[in-house]
Write an enzyme that holds these catalytic residues in place. Structure first.
Site, PDB file in Angstrom:
ATOM      1  N   CYS A   1       0.817  -1.208   0.000  1.00 46.95           N
ATOM      2  CA  CYS A   1       0.000   0.000   0.000  1.00 46.95           C
ATOM      3  C   CYS A   1       0.854   1.264   0.000  1.00 46.95           C
ATOM      4  O   CYS A   1       2.000   1.251   0.429  1.00 46.95           O
ATOM      5  CB  CYS A   1      -0.868   0.022   1.243  1.00 46.95           C
ATOM      6  SG  CYS A   1      -1.733  -1.499   1.551  1.00 46.95           S
TER       7      CYS A   1
ATOM      8  N   ARG B   1       4.516   0.502  -6.259  1.00 46.09           N
ATOM      9  CA  ARG B   1       4.528  -0.400  -5.109  1.00 46.09           C
ATOM     10  C   ARG B   1       3.502  -1.516  -5.266  1.00 46.09           C
ATOM     11  O   ARG B   1       3.548  -2.500  -4.534  1.00 46.09           O
ATOM     12  CB  ARG B   1       4.222   0.387  -3.828  1.00 46.09           C
ATOM     13  CG  ARG B   1       5.297   1.374  -3.455  1.00 46.09           C
ATOM     14  CD  ARG B   1       4.804   2.344  -2.414  1.00 46.09           C
ATOM     15  NE  ARG B   1       4.575   1.703  -1.137  1.00 46.09           N
ATOM     16  CZ  ARG B   1       5.377   1.792  -0.091  1.00 46.09           C
ATOM     17  NH1 ARG B   1       6.478   2.487  -0.180  1.00 46.09           N
ATOM     18  NH2 ARG B   1       5.091   1.196   1.048  1.00 46.09           N
TER      19      ARG B   1
ATOM     20  N   TRP C   1      -3.193  -2.514  -1.362  1.00 42.46           N
ATOM     21  CA  TRP C   1      -2.793  -3.829  -1.868  1.00 42.46           C
ATOM     22  C   TRP C   1      -3.431  -4.817  -0.908  1.00 42.46           C
ATOM     23  O   TRP C   1      -3.017  -4.918   0.252  1.00 42.46           O
ATOM     24  CB  TRP C   1      -1.271  -3.906  -1.848  1.00 42.46           C
ATOM     25  CG  TRP C   1      -0.676  -5.042  -2.616  1.00 42.46           C
ATOM     26  CD1 TRP C   1      -0.438  -5.090  -3.963  1.00 42.46           C
ATOM     27  CD2 TRP C   1      -0.186  -6.279  -2.083  1.00 42.46           C
ATOM     28  NE1 TRP C   1       0.149  -6.283  -4.290  1.00 42.46           N
ATOM     29  CE2 TRP C   1       0.320  -7.028  -3.166  1.00 42.46           C
ATOM     30  CE3 TRP C   1      -0.133  -6.837  -0.804  1.00 42.46           C
ATOM     31  CZ2 TRP C   1       0.872  -8.289  -3.010  1.00 42.46           C
ATOM     32  CZ3 TRP C   1       0.420  -8.103  -0.643  1.00 42.46           C
ATOM     33  CH2 TRP C   1       0.913  -8.812  -1.746  1.00 42.46           C
TER      34      TRP C   1
ATOM     35  N   ASN D   1      -1.198   1.553   6.342  1.00 40.14           N
ATOM     36  CA  ASN D   1      -0.359   0.507   5.735  1.00 40.14           C
ATOM     37  C   ASN D   1       0.047  -0.455   6.829  1.00 40.14           C
ATOM     38  O   ASN D   1       0.398  -0.013   7.928  1.00 40.14           O
ATOM     39  CB  ASN D   1       0.929   1.093   5.141  1.00 40.14           C
ATOM     40  CG  ASN D   1       0.686   1.799   3.836  1.00 40.14           C
ATOM     41  OD1 ASN D   1      -0.443   1.859   3.371  1.00 40.14           O
ATOM     42  ND2 ASN D   1       1.747   2.337   3.256  1.00 40.14           N
ATOM     43  N   GLY D   2       0.074  -1.745   6.498  1.00 38.37           N
ATOM     44  CA  GLY D   2       0.514  -2.731   7.485  1.00 38.37           C
ATOM     45  C   GLY D   2      -0.601  -3.715   7.778  1.00 38.37           C
ATOM     46  O   GLY D   2      -1.583  -3.802   7.038  1.00 38.37           O
TER      47      GLY D   2
ATOM     48  N   GLU E   1      19.686 -14.834  -9.948  1.00 35.45           N
ATOM     49  CA  GLU E   1      19.095 -13.529 -10.211  1.00 35.45           C
ATOM     50  C   GLU E   1      18.468 -13.477 -11.607  1.00 35.45           C
ATOM     51  O   GLU E   1      17.370 -12.942 -11.783  1.00 35.45           O
ATOM     52  CB  GLU E   1      20.164 -12.436 -10.047  1.00 35.45           C
ATOM     53  CG  GLU E   1      19.718 -11.024 -10.390  1.00 35.45           C
ATOM     54  CD  GLU E   1      18.547 -10.508  -9.554  1.00 35.45           C
ATOM     55  OE1 GLU E   1      18.146 -11.170  -8.591  1.00 35.45           O
ATOM     56  OE2 GLU E   1      18.019  -9.438  -9.900  1.00 35.45           O
TER      57      GLU E   1
ATOM     58  N   LYS F   1      14.545 -12.689 -12.252  1.00 38.49           N
ATOM     59  CA  LYS F   1      14.170 -11.540 -13.090  1.00 38.49           C
ATOM     60  C   LYS F   1      13.213 -11.981 -14.184  1.00 38.49           C
ATOM     61  O   LYS F   1      12.226 -11.326 -14.457  1.00 38.49           O
ATOM     62  CB  LYS F   1      15.457 -10.950 -13.684  1.00 38.49           C
ATOM     63  CG  LYS F   1      15.433  -9.507 -14.015  1.00 38.49           C
ATOM     64  CD  LYS F   1      15.866  -8.595 -12.891  1.00 38.49           C
ATOM     65  CE  LYS F   1      15.090  -8.798 -11.630  1.00 38.49           C
ATOM     66  NZ  LYS F   1      15.569  -8.145 -10.471  1.00 38.49           N
TER      67      LYS F   1
ATOM     68  N   GLU G   1       9.686 -12.865 -12.682  1.00 39.95           N
ATOM     69  CA  GLU G   1       8.837 -11.789 -12.173  1.00 39.95           C
ATOM     70  C   GLU G   1       8.307 -10.879 -13.265  1.00 39.95           C
ATOM     71  O   GLU G   1       7.196 -10.389 -13.156  1.00 39.95           O
ATOM     72  CB  GLU G   1       9.485 -11.008 -11.027  1.00 39.95           C
ATOM     73  CG  GLU G   1      10.746 -10.279 -11.338  1.00 39.95           C
ATOM     74  CD  GLU G   1      11.328  -9.565 -10.103  1.00 39.95           C
ATOM     75  OE1 GLU G   1      10.608  -9.293  -9.145  1.00 39.95           O
ATOM     76  OE2 GLU G   1      12.534  -9.267 -10.142  1.00 39.95           O
TER      77      GLU G   1
ATOM     78  N   HIS H   1      20.896 -34.323 -11.348  1.00 43.31           N
ATOM     79  CA  HIS H   1      20.331 -35.026 -10.186  1.00 43.31           C
ATOM     80  C   HIS H   1      18.816 -34.887 -10.160  1.00 43.31           C
ATOM     81  O   HIS H   1      18.208 -34.886  -9.090  1.00 43.31           O
ATOM     82  CB  HIS H   1      20.964 -34.495  -8.906  1.00 43.31           C
ATOM     83  CG  HIS H   1      22.432 -34.790  -8.831  1.00 43.31           C
ATOM     84  ND1 HIS H   1      22.923 -36.024  -8.473  1.00 43.31           N
ATOM     85  CD2 HIS H   1      23.502 -34.030  -9.144  1.00 43.31           C
ATOM     86  CE1 HIS H   1      24.246 -36.000  -8.541  1.00 43.31           C
ATOM     87  NE2 HIS H   1      24.624 -34.796  -8.959  1.00 43.31           N
TER      88      HIS H   1
ATOM     89  N   LYS I   1       6.723  -3.557  -4.747  1.00 50.05           N
ATOM     90  CA  LYS I   1       8.125  -3.136  -4.739  1.00 50.05           C
ATOM     91  C   LYS I   1       8.752  -3.374  -3.380  1.00 50.05           C
ATOM     92  O   LYS I   1       9.879  -3.826  -3.269  1.00 50.05           O
ATOM     93  CB  LYS I   1       8.201  -1.647  -5.120  1.00 50.05           C
ATOM     94  CG  LYS I   1       9.608  -1.060  -5.106  1.00 50.05           C
ATOM     95  CD  LYS I   1      10.448  -1.656  -6.207  1.00 50.05           C
ATOM     96  CE  LYS I   1      11.865  -1.137  -6.240  1.00 50.05           C
ATOM     97  NZ  LYS I   1      12.728  -2.017  -7.048  1.00 50.05           N
TER      98      LYS I   1
END
Ligand code: M6R
Length: 607
Positions: free
Chosen positions: A2, A27, A73, A99-100, A481, A485, A488, A504, A602
């Site tokens: 948020c 975000r 969010w 927020n939270g 990484e 990338k 996402e 394996h 974000k």
């Protein structure tokens, strides 16, 4: 996560709130709302994007100069207008954005039910509005008393901006474990969950600590502690410039930020090097000499920087390193050596798990270092030491330039630690620094010469559903990484494997034309990775390789991307550029919202 913006000053609040919220879109959010003090407090909300809210209010005359805004969010309750913030207490006395997560909200709802309160939403936030109202009316001691009593009563994380009907010219702010800054300009006072929201209006900010509150009047801010006593705070200047938070002609923030890398890498290098020596202002060699073990803790891409750094630090300084994901570390009950040194890497400095890991490490008596991008963020403030990456504001959800600057700081840390431990001589120390200084030009070389090729290969690979990244040691670390990338921003399933581990189990997934990205930079083991690629190729895999030209892979590779040569430890900085470009162009080709991929935020400020 948020986003919050609040404004109290001389200008029309609606414009500032909507503009600020648009700067926080990166975000991630699924609904939006504002409250403006007109004659009464007026609330407008919309599901979906900010443009939907703009459409709703386009014919309204909103001239109020005090208001709050929020992008939500969803955590508790589906994305809907009903659940969007601002939320309001039963009789409209208290309006707030939050927020939270309020962990004990069910218990508080039951308590408030007994006092006749009712609830219209499925959120944990609505309980805050009613609880503040309850204490406000019960004790009749004004906003600060009601807010402080609420802070003591709730469990969880929050940053709130509150409007009280009876205090029409004030905004009230409080926080615990969620980010919030206060901005000050000659036109008024601002509250925001992140710097870009207010950077256009001011770079003078105050940081509010956990369990503190603040009252934003039209021309000043007053801070309070939990006793309700006034506390003094100094303002700080943020030296991010506004253009770095704009797209400046690029189609997306991600590609703009990829191209900013040579510049921000250079800035970061020079901020720590003086006269060919590494200078970490507050950490001296005597402190480093004492370290028995390094523990690196982070999330997502920052964790991958940690994995790279783990290989380098151990190899160069012979100090043992453990690398852990913050959400695991915080519940692991880790074993520490006598002089344990815990490094938390974080772009935002607000990631909930990384912050909790930092607090856990401090509780256990370790010295802590934060490698952080956002100045004054919680992790930066709470760690014993902080080294800032100078990436500037990173807007795209997928990190690129912050990642690259984190790598630089970790290289420098590894070199300085090795020197402190007398594992490298002065000449080697100097050579390593000289080589690091060449990285900005080498990354620029890749950007100047490889973009078109990578765009082409990106188009070709965009139709696949799976991809694999393989490498050994540092090449494996950076493969992690590359794979993240791709996932996402393109929604293609991908996995990174230590090349030797592929057979394996995972090799059974290789079919005709499955893309396998081989990363080959470490000269002493490259032949082994090549053998693994040959195995993949003979099972039909389509091989794309990233390597310096001097390593000949032409017989195995279907498509080669070449990078300049550097010292073995610093290859991650060069390899990551094609990996980022590849993910970006695949994403564009697939029509994904590159800067704001679905379901992602974000800065992950909840567990
Ligand atoms: O702000 P932080 O560096 O603590 O964030 C950590 C991760 O959430 C972040 O790196 C995430 O994995 C990015 N989306 C990767 O691009």
């Amino acid at each position: 996560m948020c986003g919050i913006v609040g404004f109290n000053g001389k200008n029309k609040a609606v414009d500032i709130l909507l503009d600020g919220l648009s700067k926080l879109e990166y975000r991630g959010y699924d609904s939006v709302g504002i409250a403006i003090k007109e004659k009464d407090i007026e609330i407008y909300k919309a599901k979906g994007k900010i443009v939907n809210l703009k459409e709703k209010i386009k014919d309204k005359e909103l001239n109020g100069t005090c208001g709050i805004g929020h992008t939500r969010w969803a955590t508790h309750g589906e994305p809907s207008e009903k659940n969007a913030h601002p939320h309001i207490s039963n009789d409209g006395n208290v309006t707030l954005v939050h927020n939270g997560i309020i962990e004990n909200y069910q218990e508080l709802i039951e308590k408030l039910h007994k006092h006749g309160y009712t609830f219209y939403s499925d959120t944990d936030t609505e309980v805050l509005a009613n609880l503040i109202d309850y204490y406000y009316k019960k004790y009749k001691m004004g906003p600060i008393d009601a807010i402080n009593r609420t802070m003591v009563r709730v469990r969880g994380s929050y940053a709130i901006v509150v409007m009280f009907k009876e205090y029409p010219d004030e905004l009230w702010v409080a926080k615990k474990d969620s980010p919030m800054i206060i901005g000050e300009s000659k036109d008024g006072m601002y509250a925001a969950s992140d710097v870009p929201a207010i950077l256009k209006y001011t770079n003078t900010v105050y940081y509010i600590n956990d369990m503190e509150a603040a009252c934003l009047k039209k021309n000043k801010v007053v801070f309070y502690d939990l006793n309700g006593d006034v506390i003094k705070k100094e303002s700080k200047k943020i030296d991010w410039d506004i253009s770095s938070a704009e797209k400046e002609g690029y189609e997306h923030f991600m590609i703009k930020e990829i191209h900013e890398q040579p510049g921000v890498i250079e800035k970061t290098i020079h901020s720590f090097i003086n006269d060919n020596k590494i200078v970490f202002n507050n950490i001296d060699r005597d402190e480093l000499k004492k370290i028995d073990e390094v523990y690196i803790v982070a999330c997502g891409s920052a964790y991958h920087v940690g994995v790279c750094a783990g290989y380098i630090i151990e190899d160069l300084s012979r100090v043992s390193v453990k690398v852990d994901i913050a959400s695991e570390f915080r519940y692991r009950n880790p074993i520490f050596r006598k002089n344990e040194f815990v490094i938390i890497i974080s772009q935002s400095g607000e990631t909930a798990d990384s912050l909790a890991a930092l607090r856990e490490a401090k509780k256990m008596g370790a010295k802590t270092l934060a490698v952080v991008n956002v100045v004054g963020s919680s992790i930066a403030r709470e760690a014993d030491y902080v080294l800032y990456t100078l990436a500037g504001p990173e807007i795209a959800v997928a990190t690129t330039k912050a990642f690259s600057t984190q790598l630089i700081v970790m290289y420098l840390f590894a070199i300085e630690l090795s020197r402190a431990k007398k594992q490298i001589k002065a000449t080697e120390y100097k050579e390593l620094i000289e080589e690091i200084k060449l990285l900005p030009d080498k990354t620029k070389y890749i950007l100047d010469n490889e973009v078109k090729n990578i765009q082409k290969i990106g188009d070709k690979l965009s139709t696949f559903q799976d991809a694999f990244y393989i490498g050994r040691r540092l090449d494996y670390a950076i493969a992690l990484e590359g794979s993240l990338k791709l996932k996402e921003v393109s929604y293609i399933h991908s996995e990174a494997y230590a090349a030797g581990e592929l057979k394996h189990g995972t090799i059974s997934l290789i079919e005709e034309n499955t893309p396998v990205i081989g990363i080959i930079s470490q000269e002493d083991i490259y032949e082994k990775t090549i053998s693994n690629l040959v195995e993949v190729k003979s099972r039909g895999g389509y091989i794309l390789t990233i390597s310096p030209k001097k390593i000949d892979i032409s017989k195995v590779s279907n498509y080669e991307i070449h990078i300049p040569e550097t010292y073995k430890y610093f290859y991650p900085s060069l390899i990551v550029i094609p990996l980022q470009l590849l993910s970006y162009y695949i994403s564009v080709s697939r029509g994904v919202d590159v800067d704001k991929p679905r379901n992602l935020a974000k800065s992950v400020t909840v567990e």
